[in-house]
Each structure stands twice: as C-alpha cells, then as structure tokens.
Design a protein around this motif. Structure first.
Motif, PDB file in Angstrom:
ATOM      1  N   UNK A  53       0.844  -1.188   0.000  1.00  0.00           N
ATOM      2  CA  UNK A  53       0.000   0.000   0.000  1.00  0.00           C
ATOM      3  C   UNK A  53       0.883   1.243   0.000  1.00  0.00           C
ATOM      4  N   UNK A  54       0.409   2.278  -0.714  1.00  0.00           N
ATOM      5  CA  UNK A  54       1.138   3.541  -0.768  1.00  0.00           C
ATOM      6  C   UNK A  54       0.211   4.697  -0.414  1.00  0.00           C
ATOM      7  N   UNK A  55       0.824   5.754   0.076  1.00  0.00           N
ATOM      8  CA  UNK A  55       0.078   6.973   0.352  1.00  0.00           C
ATOM      9  C   UNK A  55      -0.300   7.638  -0.971  1.00  0.00           C
ATOM     10  N   UNK A  56      -1.584   8.003  -1.117  1.00  0.00           N
ATOM     11  CA  UNK A  56      -2.009   8.778  -2.286  1.00  0.00           C
ATOM     12  C   UNK A  56      -2.605  10.101  -1.816  1.00  0.00           C
ATOM     13  N   UNK A  57      -2.296  11.146  -2.585  1.00  0.00           N
ATOM     14  CA  UNK A  57      -2.796  12.501  -2.282  1.00  0.00           C
ATOM     15  C   UNK A  57      -3.301  13.119  -3.582  1.00  0.00           C
ATOM     16  N   UNK A  58      -4.209  14.076  -3.497  1.00  0.00           N
ATOM     17  CA  UNK A  58      -4.709  14.702  -4.728  1.00  0.00           C
ATOM     18  C   UNK A  58      -3.675  15.628  -5.346  1.00  0.00           C
TER      19      UNK A  58
ATOM     20  N   UNK B 126       6.003   8.255  -1.459  1.00  0.00           N
ATOM     21  CA  UNK B 126       6.662   7.275  -0.584  1.00  0.00           C
ATOM     22  C   UNK B 126       6.802   7.815   0.841  1.00  0.00           C
ATOM     23  N   UNK B 127       6.610   6.931   1.835  1.00  0.00           N
ATOM     24  CA  UNK B 127       6.823   7.286   3.230  1.00  0.00           C
ATOM     25  C   UNK B 127       8.154   6.693   3.663  1.00  0.00           C
ATOM     26  N   UNK B 128       9.030   7.525   4.218  1.00  0.00           N
ATOM     27  CA  UNK B 128      10.408   7.112   4.471  1.00  0.00           C
ATOM     28  C   UNK B 128      10.521   6.048   5.545  1.00  0.00           C
ATOM     29  N   UNK B 129       9.668   6.100   6.551  1.00  0.00           N
ATOM     30  CA  UNK B 129       9.880   5.268   7.729  1.00  0.00           C
ATOM     31  C   UNK B 129       8.844   4.166   7.933  1.00  0.00           C
TER      32      UNK B 129
ATOM     33  N   UNK C 269      -2.667   8.306 -11.708  1.00  0.00           N
ATOM     34  CA  UNK C 269      -1.322   8.892 -11.648  1.00  0.00           C
ATOM     35  C   UNK C 269      -0.865   9.325 -13.040  1.00  0.00           C
ATOM     36  N   UNK C 270      -1.128   8.499 -14.047  1.00  0.00           N
ATOM     37  CA  UNK C 270      -0.737   8.839 -15.425  1.00  0.00           C
ATOM     38  C   UNK C 270      -1.430  10.111 -15.902  1.00  0.00           C
ATOM     39  N   UNK C 271      -2.662  10.334 -15.440  1.00  0.00           N
ATOM     40  CA  UNK C 271      -3.411  11.529 -15.832  1.00  0.00           C
ATOM     41  C   UNK C 271      -3.093  12.742 -14.961  1.00  0.00           C
ATOM     42  N   UNK C 272      -2.269  12.565 -13.938  1.00  0.00           N
ATOM     43  CA  UNK C 272      -1.910  13.673 -13.066  1.00  0.00           C
ATOM     44  C   UNK C 272      -2.994  14.062 -12.074  1.00  0.00           C
ATOM     45  N   UNK C 273      -3.932  13.163 -11.827  1.00  0.00           N
ATOM     46  CA  UNK C 273      -5.032  13.467 -10.906  1.00  0.00           C
ATOM     47  C   UNK C 273      -4.680  13.130  -9.459  1.00  0.00           C
ATOM     48  N   UNK C 274      -3.791  12.171  -9.280  1.00  0.00           N
ATOM     49  CA  UNK C 274      -3.389  11.697  -7.959  1.00  0.00           C
ATOM     50  C   UNK C 274      -1.882  11.481  -7.960  1.00  0.00           C
ATOM     51  N   UNK C 275      -1.257  11.722  -6.822  1.00  0.00           N
ATOM     52  CA  UNK C 275       0.176  11.450  -6.677  1.00  0.00           C
ATOM     53  C   UNK C 275       0.397  10.362  -5.641  1.00  0.00           C
TER      54      UNK C 275
ATOM     55  N   UNK D 270      -1.805  18.883  -3.690  1.00  0.00           N
ATOM     56  CA  UNK D 270      -1.697  18.721  -2.235  1.00  0.00           C
ATOM     57  C   UNK D 270      -0.287  19.123  -1.777  1.00  0.00           C
ATOM     58  N   UNK D 271      -0.137  19.643  -0.553  1.00  0.00           N
ATOM     59  CA  UNK D 271       1.191  20.045  -0.075  1.00  0.00           C
ATOM     60  C   UNK D 271       2.247  18.940  -0.110  1.00  0.00           C
ATOM     61  N   UNK D 272       1.819  17.659  -0.053  1.00  0.00           N
ATOM     62  CA  UNK D 272       2.778  16.558  -0.085  1.00  0.00           C
ATOM     63  C   UNK D 272       2.988  15.988  -1.484  1.00  0.00           C
ATOM     64  N   UNK D 273       2.266  16.489  -2.468  1.00  0.00           N
ATOM     65  CA  UNK D 273       2.239  15.861  -3.793  1.00  0.00           C
ATOM     66  C   UNK D 273       3.601  15.827  -4.470  1.00  0.00           C
ATOM     67  N   UNK D 274       4.420  16.823  -4.251  1.00  0.00           N
ATOM     68  CA  UNK D 274       5.715  16.897  -4.945  1.00  0.00           C
ATOM     69  C   UNK D 274       6.873  16.400  -4.095  1.00  0.00           C
ATOM     70  N   UNK D 275       6.602  15.952  -2.892  1.00  0.00           N
ATOM     71  CA  UNK D 275       7.676  15.508  -2.004  1.00  0.00           C
ATOM     72  C   UNK D 275       8.256  14.183  -2.485  1.00  0.00           C
ATOM     73  N   UNK D 276       9.584  14.050  -2.408  1.00  0.00           N
ATOM     74  CA  UNK D 276      10.228  12.790  -2.784  1.00  0.00           C
ATOM     75  C   UNK D 276       9.899  11.706  -1.769  1.00  0.00           C
ATOM     76  N   UNK D 277       9.961  12.039  -0.498  1.00  0.00           N
ATOM     77  CA  UNK D 277       9.526  11.163   0.590  1.00  0.00           C
ATOM     78  C   UNK D 277       8.977  12.027   1.714  1.00  0.00           C
ATOM     79  N   UNK D 278       8.152  11.414   2.550  1.00  0.00           N
ATOM     80  CA  UNK D 278       7.615  12.125   3.717  1.00  0.00           C
ATOM     81  C   UNK D 278       7.737  11.219   4.946  1.00  0.00           C
TER      82      UNK D 278
END
Length: 303
Positions: free
Chosen positions: A167-172, A263-266, A254-260, A175-183
């Motif tokens: 499972x992965x975190x998904x954000x719209x 990855x969660x680092x920990x 994700x391909x359409x850019x609707x959701x990102x 969203x403030x986390x959408x461009x983060x490499x990891x959180x």
C-alpha cells in the motif's frame, strides 16, 4: 482389490467432517456412495476404521493410524498437480474463482490476459465480492477457490500466500505533499484521511502496521469511510483527504496527473494476497495451474 487414492480421500473427508452426509456434500457424492467406498476400504484392511453413532463419526484405533497416511496422500496429489501444471499447455476447462475487491478490480484483470495467452482453452469466470461472501460460496461449493487480501481463520479452509502487494500513500494533485520525494509518517498523520471500511483487507493491513509503530489508528483524522477502492480514489481526487491504497489501483489516475503516490520514508505497508479453498477439496487442474502461475511468475511485469 487394490488400495486407491479415491477411497483414502473419501475416508479422510468423512473423518474431518464427522459425518457421512457432510462428507457426501463436500465431495459432491451421494451418501450411499460415500458409505460404500469407506466400507470397501475397511474390507481391504480387514478392520473397522470408523465408529458410527447417531451423533458423530469417531475414528477407531486403526482409523487414527490411517489418518496421517490419508492426509499425506492428499498432499502428495496436490504437489503432483502443482508440479505437472507447468507442462500442461493444452488444458481445457473452466476456471471459477472469487476475488476480493482490490484483487478482482485492479490486480487480476492485468494477469488474466497473460494467463489466457498461455492457456487459451481455459475459460475464466470470476466473482468480485468481499471475503465473507467468497468463503460462503466456497463452503457451499459454488466456487473452487478464492483470492483474498487478508488472512482468515476457518477450520475447513486451506490458506496460502500466493502474491505480494504494498500500500502507498495517495494525495490529490496540488496537495502540499504531492511533490515531495519522501515524507515522514508523522507529517502524513496531520492530514484528513479517506479510508476503506472497517474490516476490509486494506484497512486491516494499514492499521496493523501503524500499531507496530506505536501509532493508534483511532488517532487518525478520518473524515470518510467508503466501501470500495474506486470510491476512495474518487474522494482523494476530489480533495477530501489522503489515503493508502495498492499502487496497482491508481496507475490510471497517476498517469493523468489526478493523484500522486508519495513514498513514506519510515513505514512500509507490505501485505500478502492469499488463496483459500476447502481442506477436503482437490482443486481442478485448471485452478492448480492458475495458482502455480501466480506463485512462480514475475507478476510485476504486468502490474
């Protein structure tokens, strides 16, 4: 008369079920036919294997001695089918299975195509429903086997891990986390969540992993609980919250850019998908071949 596997299988099923009628139902045989086969086995060994009473069948001393050999014979047939299924390219028949929601809607559709190319003479019938419904249909002999997202405990069911998932975190988008490499998980918990309903396989995996990190799932800011992954994705896309879903289920968005996918680092939300079927059942070779396909192929090339 020679000893044969069919009689051992019937004897084992009667002993496991505790009655001739329950065994007959499980084996799709008439009760007199089951009784006759057990009697033939008793004649072969020259000893009573079962004590028949009005309440429940009980094993005699010789019956208890035979049980592990009967069980091993069933296991050997299953192993034989599994091994030989790699070579049976001209199989014909119908494959009937049940799949829980994420598997049936997002995983199997991508795998049935490659499987069908290898085994074009096997027709496939799949029912997508929750785990409880799958188990009920298997117990009622409406399905040969099922694929589910979380382990279950049932005395009549054989369960085996056949696929891995995460499972992965998904954000719209936006969203403030959408461009983060990891959180970090602590940062994620600050946001509202849209989750699958209580009891779903996805929800159970998420909650168990959080508890292993000393995070109480009740502390999440849950704004919505929904009954399908599709509904969760739509809610996330609409900006109602963030969620955890299988990466395979959001490829299109994700391909359409609707959701990102972030990855969660920990934390890693890894899980297994399981096959389940009756312990007393011998699966048709088409089902054995499909399960072997799932176990032994690199499925990521299609997912």
């Amino acid at each position: 008369m020679a000893l044969n596997f069919h009689q051992l299988h019937i004897f084992y099923t009667v002993a496991e079920k505790g009655s001739f009628s329950a065994a007959a139902q499980s084996l799709h045989m008439t009760q007199p036919a089951v009784t006759m086969q057990v009697q033939s086995l008793e004649d072969y060994f020259g000893t009573k294997l079962l004590l028949r009473s009005t309440k429940r069948i009980e094993l005699t001393e010789s019956g208890r001695a035979l049980m592990p050999f009967a069980q091993r014979s069933i296991e050997l047939i299953r192993e034989t089918d599994s091994s030989m299924s790699k070579f049976t390219k001209q199989l014909r028949g119908r494959l009937q299975l049940g799949a829980s929601l994420t598997i049936g809607e997002y995983i199997l559709p991508r795998l049935l195509g490659p499987f069908g190319q290898e085994y074009p003479q096997i027709s496939i019938s799949m029912k997508v429903m929750n785990t409880a419904q799958i188990m009920e249909d298997i117990l009622n002999h409406q399905l040969n086997f099922g694929l589910i997202e979380a382990p279950v405990n049932h005395p009549d069911m054989h369960m085996e891990a056949v696929m891995s998932d995460e499972l992965y975190l998904i954000v719209p988008a936006g969203h403030p986390l959408a461009e983060a490499e990891t959180v970090q998980i602590a940062d994620v918990l600050e946001y509202p969540f849209v989750l699958r309903e209580q009891g779903s396989g996805t929800r159970l995996v998420m909650e168990e992993e959080l508890r292993s990190r000393d995070i109480d799932p009740a502390s999440l800011k849950i704004v919505m609980e929904l009954g399908s992954t599709g509904a969760v994705k739509s809610a996330v896309e609409a900006g109602l919250g963030v969620s955890f879903v299988s990466a395979s289920s959001v490829k299109h968005e994700v391909a359409l850019g609707l959701i990102s996918v972030v990855p969660i680092a920990d934390v890693r939300f890894k899980r297994q998908f399981y096959s389940i079927y009756l312990k007393s059942a011998l699966l048709p070779i088409s089902a054995v071949t499909f399960l072997t396909f799932l176990r032994e192929r690199d499925l990521l090339q299609w997912l």
